[in-house]
Design an enzyme around this catalytic site. Structure first.
Site: not given
Length: 469
Positions: A77, A422, A79, A178, A145-146, A110
């Protein structure tokens, strides 16, 4: 297969992968705002000589290598989450920096680092002739995805392919890039987003007894939800905690799978209210609950256990428990409405696609996790990698749709660390980019189709009764 040549090729591309990752990081790309990074990835794929590069209607970037009918897909992903409080960052999160060993910036772990390794892993396959006859490689840079894990693949399955049956017939398996802390991951807990609404009656704040304060009712419910997460499952607990699903007494069919994945959790993530003014009693209050689900739990059981909480029962006529839906437009303006339910899944360790990654890792790097060791704990990768090579994620990925919803086999191996996701001052490791690109390149040639079985799944959560594609 010449594994030394694969390792050398990956090492030779380290500088290119580093440059590419830093370019991606430089483009802020929160969910629904991935336009610039999508164009950056498309340009890189075209520069590297991909056989075909396309951007679908939702904004996913898809690069193709090879021309066979069977597909091995690699998903990343593209984003990221936002940066939060900028004062928590030591350097600009989008300008970033690099040392000899690490790359700093939002999205490094991430999970734009996974995109860099995937793009170059497929390039190595082409360079060294590693794509088996009858196969092609699908490298996906997926969006949103987030915001809504797996929705991007719901779009791919139903719009790029002709629905789940068509996708299952063509895609052998999907590698999620991931971050896995050097491990090969074969499952993770599911999740759902739950909303609890409470009604009240407003009145002037000088005489609160005339009204019915929705915030006070919610305060009782909040304590019950906290107890649901924190309590044990013994006879003294009026509210049995979610840990109960690790106990065969409460989860006779799936306790072993739950023990592998870990217990479910719930936490309140948002709170809302309405009130005529700061001088009035609140007439509504609502909360969002982030619910992580382990094996043996269902979407229905998760809603019902909140409906059964003592405080919810006390105020039941004024309480509504529901599941969120998602309908945010993508960066292209496309809307794919879906539910905020993300199914739990586990693969069998013996599954052919899991073993293909394990065989590749053993041939290239040995039987234990590898990574950068550093005297500075801030830059050390190995302190979190003294674990089994084959394991599971703590968080959720696009595999909730790919395997959880559609039954297309998934497996995970990606650069970086879950603990970086994050977090401020996010980093990833250059060595991981090389390790992953080499493994991706080796996997197609080690996948033994003769060992493929009809059911690679050990556990797959039942779906909701909503009409969701």
């Amino acid at each position: 297969m010449d594994f030394e040549a694969i390792k050398a090729a990956a090492q030779n591309y380290q500088a290119d992968m580093t440059r590419f990752l830093r370019e991606m990081i430089s483009h802020p790309s929160e969910s629904c705002e991935e336009r610039e990074v999508a164009h950056c990835i498309k340009a890189e794929m075209e520069h590297l000589g991909y056989d075909k590069v396309e951007v679908d209607g939702l904004g996913n970037v898809i690069g193709w290598m090879g021309n066979g009918e069977k597909i091995i897909a690699i998903d990343s992903h593209i984003d990221t989450v936002g940066i939060g409080n900028l004062s928590n960052w030591e350097a600009d999160p989008y300008e970033g920096y690099e040392t000899d060993d690490v790359i700093y910036g939002r999205g490094g772990s991430d999970q734009e680092g996974g995109m860099a390794s995937a793009v170059y892993g497929a390039k190595i396959m082409k360079d060294l002739g590693l794509i088996p006859e009858g196969y092609k490689i699908m490298v996906v840079g997926s969006v949103q995805e987030e915001d809504c894990d797996g929705m991007c693949w719901q779009y791919i399955v139903n719009k790029v392919f002709n629905g789940p049956e068509d996708a299952r017939s063509k895609i052998e398996f999907v590698i999620s890039t991931e971050p896995t802390d050097g491990g090969i991951y074969r499952g993770h807990r599911g999740r759902m987003e739950i909303r609890v609404d409470v009604k009240g009656i407003s009145c002037h704040g000088s005489a609160p007894e005339r009204g019915d304060n929705a915030i006070y009712k919610m305060a009782d419910i909040l304590q019950n939800i906290r107890a649901l997460n924190e309590n044990g499952d013994g006879p003294s607990n009026e509210i049995k905690g979610l840990v109960k699903m690790l106990n065969p007494e409460f989860n006779p069919e799936h306790a072993e799978d739950a023990q592998f994945l870990g217990r479910g959790t719930c936490t309140v993530s948002q709170i809302f209210y309405t009130s005529p003014s700061r001088c009035a009693v609140a007439d509504s209050c609502a909360i969002s609950v982030d619910r992580r689900m382990t094996a043996g739990e269902t979407w229905d059981s998760c809603l019902k256990e909140i409906e059964a909480l003592p405080a919810v029962q006390k105020y039941q006529d004024d309480v509504k428990v529901s599941m969120y839906m998602y309908d945010r437009p993508s960066w292209t303006g496309e809307v794919y409405e879906t539910e905020c339910f993300f199914p739990t899944w586990i693969n069998k360790e013996s599954a052919a696609h899991v073993q293909a990654l394990a065989d590749a890792h053993k041939a290239l790097w040995g039987e234990a996790r590898i990574g950068h060791a550093d005297a500075d704990p801030k830059y050390d990768a190995m302190h979190l990698r003294n674990r089994p090579l084959i394991d599971k994620w703590t968080f959720s990925t696009n595999c909730v749709s790919i395997q959880g919803r559609y039954g297309i086999p998934c497996v995970g191996f990606g650069p970086g660390a879950e603990s970086q996701a994050h977090a401020p001052n996010e980093i990833t490791w250059k060595q991981d980019l090389v390790t992953c690109a080499a493994l991706y390149a080796a996997v197609p040639g080690l996948y033994k189709t003769e060992e493929k079985t009809e059911d690679a799944t050990e556990f797959r959560q039942s779906l909701t009764d909503n009409d969701i594609q």
